[in-house]
Design an enzyme around this catalytic site. Structure first.
Site, PDB file in Angstrom:
ATOM      1  N   ARG A  29       0.832  -1.205   0.000  1.00 59.16           N
ATOM      2  CA  ARG A  29       0.000   0.000   0.000  1.00 59.16           C
ATOM      3  C   ARG A  29       0.864   1.252   0.000  1.00 59.16           C
ATOM      4  O   ARG A  29       1.872   1.325   0.712  1.00 59.16           O
ATOM      5  CB  ARG A  29      -0.910   0.021   1.237  1.00 59.16           C
ATOM      6  CG  ARG A  29      -1.955  -1.053   1.192  1.00 59.16           C
ATOM      7  CD  ARG A  29      -2.981  -0.918   2.312  1.00 59.16           C
ATOM      8  NE  ARG A  29      -3.718  -2.166   2.418  1.00 59.16           N
ATOM      9  CZ  ARG A  29      -4.691  -2.540   1.580  1.00 59.16           C
ATOM     10  NH1 ARG A  29      -5.072  -1.729   0.609  1.00 59.16           N
ATOM     11  NH2 ARG A  29      -5.283  -3.701   1.721  1.00 59.16           N
ATOM     12  N   ASP A  30       0.437   2.239  -0.808  1.00 61.85           N
ATOM     13  CA  ASP A  30       1.108   3.544  -0.827  1.00 61.85           C
ATOM     14  C   ASP A  30       0.904   4.222   0.535  1.00 61.85           C
ATOM     15  O   ASP A  30      -0.203   4.198   1.077  1.00 61.85           O
ATOM     16  CB  ASP A  30       0.529   4.401  -1.956  1.00 61.85           C
ATOM     17  CG  ASP A  30       1.392   5.591  -2.284  1.00 61.85           C
ATOM     18  OD1 ASP A  30       1.931   5.651  -3.406  1.00 61.85           O
ATOM     19  OD2 ASP A  30       1.542   6.481  -1.401  1.00 61.85           O
ATOM     20  N   ILE A  31       1.967   4.841   1.069  1.00 60.62           N
ATOM     21  CA  ILE A  31       1.828   5.482   2.399  1.00 60.62           C
ATOM     22  C   ILE A  31       0.975   6.751   2.347  1.00 60.62           C
ATOM     23  O   ILE A  31       0.490   7.186   3.380  1.00 60.62           O
ATOM     24  CB  ILE A  31       3.172   5.884   3.076  1.00 60.62           C
ATOM     25  CG1 ILE A  31       4.222   6.268   2.086  1.00 60.62           C
ATOM     26  CG2 ILE A  31       3.624   4.871   4.089  1.00 60.62           C
ATOM     27  CD1 ILE A  31       5.381   7.001   2.736  1.00 60.62           C
ATOM     28  N   ASN A  96       4.342   6.863 -13.406  1.00 61.29           N
ATOM     29  CA  ASN A  96       5.025   8.150 -13.543  1.00 61.29           C
ATOM     30  C   ASN A  96       6.467   7.871 -13.951  1.00 61.29           C
ATOM     31  O   ASN A  96       7.138   7.029 -13.338  1.00 61.29           O
ATOM     32  CB  ASN A  96       4.982   8.918 -12.222  1.00 61.29           C
ATOM     33  CG  ASN A  96       3.559   9.289 -11.831  1.00 61.29           C
ATOM     34  OD1 ASN A  96       2.739   9.610 -12.684  1.00 61.29           O
ATOM     35  ND2 ASN A  96       3.262   9.225 -10.544  1.00 61.29           N
ATOM     36  N   GLU A 104       8.784  10.367  -8.372  1.00 60.45           N
ATOM     37  CA  GLU A 104       9.508  10.767  -7.163  1.00 60.45           C
ATOM     38  C   GLU A 104      10.419   9.666  -6.654  1.00 60.45           C
ATOM     39  O   GLU A 104      11.499   9.939  -6.133  1.00 60.45           O
ATOM     40  CB  GLU A 104       8.504  11.158  -6.058  1.00 60.45           C
ATOM     41  CG  GLU A 104       7.788  12.463  -6.377  1.00 60.45           C
ATOM     42  CD  GLU A 104       6.656  12.770  -5.417  1.00 60.45           C
ATOM     43  OE1 GLU A 104       6.470  12.025  -4.432  1.00 60.45           O
ATOM     44  OE2 GLU A 104       5.958  13.766  -5.666  1.00 60.45           O
ATOM     45  N   VAL A 105       9.994   8.426  -6.778  1.00 61.80           N
ATOM     46  CA  VAL A 105      10.811   7.290  -6.341  1.00 61.80           C
ATOM     47  C   VAL A 105      11.332   6.581  -7.585  1.00 61.80           C
ATOM     48  O   VAL A 105      10.547   6.103  -8.417  1.00 61.80           O
ATOM     49  CB  VAL A 105      10.007   6.313  -5.458  1.00 61.80           C
ATOM     50  CG1 VAL A 105      10.864   5.100  -5.108  1.00 61.80           C
ATOM     51  CG2 VAL A 105       9.522   7.004  -4.181  1.00 61.80           C
ATOM     52  N   HIS A 109       7.514   1.474 -10.662  1.00 62.46           N
ATOM     53  CA  HIS A 109       6.315   1.015  -9.956  1.00 62.46           C
ATOM     54  C   HIS A 109       5.073   1.388 -10.728  1.00 62.46           C
ATOM     55  O   HIS A 109       5.023   2.433 -11.376  1.00 62.46           O
ATOM     56  CB  HIS A 109       6.246   1.594  -8.530  1.00 62.46           C
ATOM     57  CG  HIS A 109       6.418   3.077  -8.467  1.00 62.46           C
ATOM     58  ND1 HIS A 109       7.642   3.686  -8.569  1.00 62.46           N
ATOM     59  CD2 HIS A 109       5.513   4.087  -8.324  1.00 62.46           C
ATOM     60  CE1 HIS A 109       7.502   4.998  -8.473  1.00 62.46           C
ATOM     61  NE2 HIS A 109       6.213   5.270  -8.341  1.00 62.46           N
ATOM     62  N   HIS A 111       1.247   2.391 -10.096  1.00 56.83           N
ATOM     63  CA  HIS A 111       0.213   2.767  -9.129  1.00 56.83           C
ATOM     64  C   HIS A 111      -1.094   2.089  -9.548  1.00 56.83           C
ATOM     65  O   HIS A 111      -1.486   2.173 -10.717  1.00 56.83           O
ATOM     66  CB  HIS A 111      -0.038   4.276  -9.140  1.00 56.83           C
ATOM     67  CG  HIS A 111       1.099   5.117  -8.672  1.00 56.83           C
ATOM     68  ND1 HIS A 111       1.125   5.696  -7.419  1.00 56.83           N
ATOM     69  CD2 HIS A 111       2.247   5.501  -9.288  1.00 56.83           C
ATOM     70  CE1 HIS A 111       2.244   6.406  -7.286  1.00 56.83           C
ATOM     71  NE2 HIS A 111       2.940   6.311  -8.410  1.00 56.83           N
TER      72      HIS A 111
HETATM   73  P1  AMP Z   1       5.922   8.417  -7.913  1.00 52.51           P
HETATM   74  O1  AMP Z   1       5.638   9.887  -7.922  1.00 52.51           O
HETATM   75  O2  AMP Z   1       5.207   7.709  -9.031  1.00 52.51           O
HETATM   76  O3  AMP Z   1       7.396   8.115  -7.894  1.00 52.51           O
HETATM   77  O4  AMP Z   1       5.249   7.862  -6.608  1.00 52.51           O
HETATM   78  C1  AMP Z   1       5.941   7.426  -5.491  1.00 52.51           C
HETATM   79  C2  AMP Z   1       4.912   6.943  -4.509  1.00 52.51           C
HETATM   80  O5  AMP Z   1       5.562   6.197  -3.513  1.00 52.51           O
HETATM   81  C3  AMP Z   1       4.147   8.077  -3.815  1.00 52.51           C
HETATM   82  O6  AMP Z   1       2.743   7.900  -4.051  1.00 52.51           O
HETATM   83  C4  AMP Z   1       4.501   7.889  -2.334  1.00 52.51           C
HETATM   84  O7  AMP Z   1       3.420   8.156  -1.471  1.00 52.51           O
HETATM   85  C5  AMP Z   1       4.912   6.428  -2.293  1.00 52.51           C
HETATM   86  N1  AMP Z   1       5.884   6.066  -1.265  1.00 52.51           N
HETATM   87  C6  AMP Z   1       7.068   6.658  -1.012  1.00 52.51           C
HETATM   88  N2  AMP Z   1       7.709   6.028  -0.016  1.00 52.51           N
HETATM   89  C7  AMP Z   1       6.907   5.007   0.371  1.00 52.51           C
HETATM   90  C8  AMP Z   1       7.012   3.988   1.365  1.00 52.51           C
HETATM   91  N3  AMP Z   1       8.080   3.892   2.175  1.00 52.51           N
HETATM   92  N4  AMP Z   1       5.995   3.103   1.475  1.00 52.51           N
HETATM   93  C9  AMP Z   1       4.907   3.189   0.677  1.00 52.51           C
HETATM   94  N5  AMP Z   1       4.754   4.132  -0.292  1.00 52.51           N
HETATM   95  C10 AMP Z   1       5.742   5.035  -0.435  1.00 52.51           C
END
Ligand code: AMP
Ligand code: ZN
Length: 123
Positions: A29-31, A96, A104-105, A109, A111
């Site tokens: 699950r997304d945080i 993304n 951002e990460v 992944h 979503h």
């Molecule tokens: P993106 O902008 O597509 O890279 O989305 C990164 C997603 O990762 C965001 O929706 C964050 O809320 C989620 N996220 C970041 N760190 C964590 C974590 N430790 N556990 C779960 N979700 C995370």
């Protein structure tokens, strides 16, 4: 990868609410959920972005995509009904990619976002 949060989740060095796992893919699950259901489908190997994928990744990408309907059903957001009058449920999948894609990460992944509206996610 040393400082990658999703690699840390894969390696159980960071906690997460894991909902599915196999040898190649982890789903948690997304945080910061943007809707009632917000899952992240990640490969266990570190791939920075979709832009780093080529034909050699087709099997892995296909497996991640093919998991979505069963995950959606497990989360009770799958589409039920076969006509406009009876159809309910549904979800959105997003990858993304890169700075202009809002990534951002930097661990690939998908979503999986769904559930009853309104959502915090735009549209
Ligand atoms: P993106 O902008 O597509 O890279 O989305 C990164 C997603 O990762 C965001 O929706 C964050 O809320 C989620 N996220 C970041 N760190 C964590 C974590 N430790 N556990 C779960 N979700 C995370
Ligand atoms: Zn990683």
């Amino acid at each position: 990868m040393e400082n990658c949060p999703f690699c840390k989740i894969v390696n159980r060095r960071l906690p997460a609410d894991i909902v599915y796992e196999n040898d190649r893919v982890l789903v948690f699950r997304d945080i910061h959920p943007a809707a009632p259901v917000h899952l992240l489908v990640v490969p266990k190997i570190h791939i920075q972005t979709l832009s780093d994928c080529t034909g050699v990744h087709a099997g892995l990408l296909g497996e991640m995509m093919a998991l979505i309907p069963s995950l959606a059903d497990q989360q009770r957001i799958g589409v039920v009904g076969s006509t406009a009058e009876t159809r309910v449920g549904g979800y959105r999948i997003i990858i993304n990619t890169g700075p202009d894609g809002g990534q951002e990460v930097y661990h690939l992944h998908i979503h999986l976002i769904g559930g009853p509206r309104p959502w915090k996610y735009k549209n």
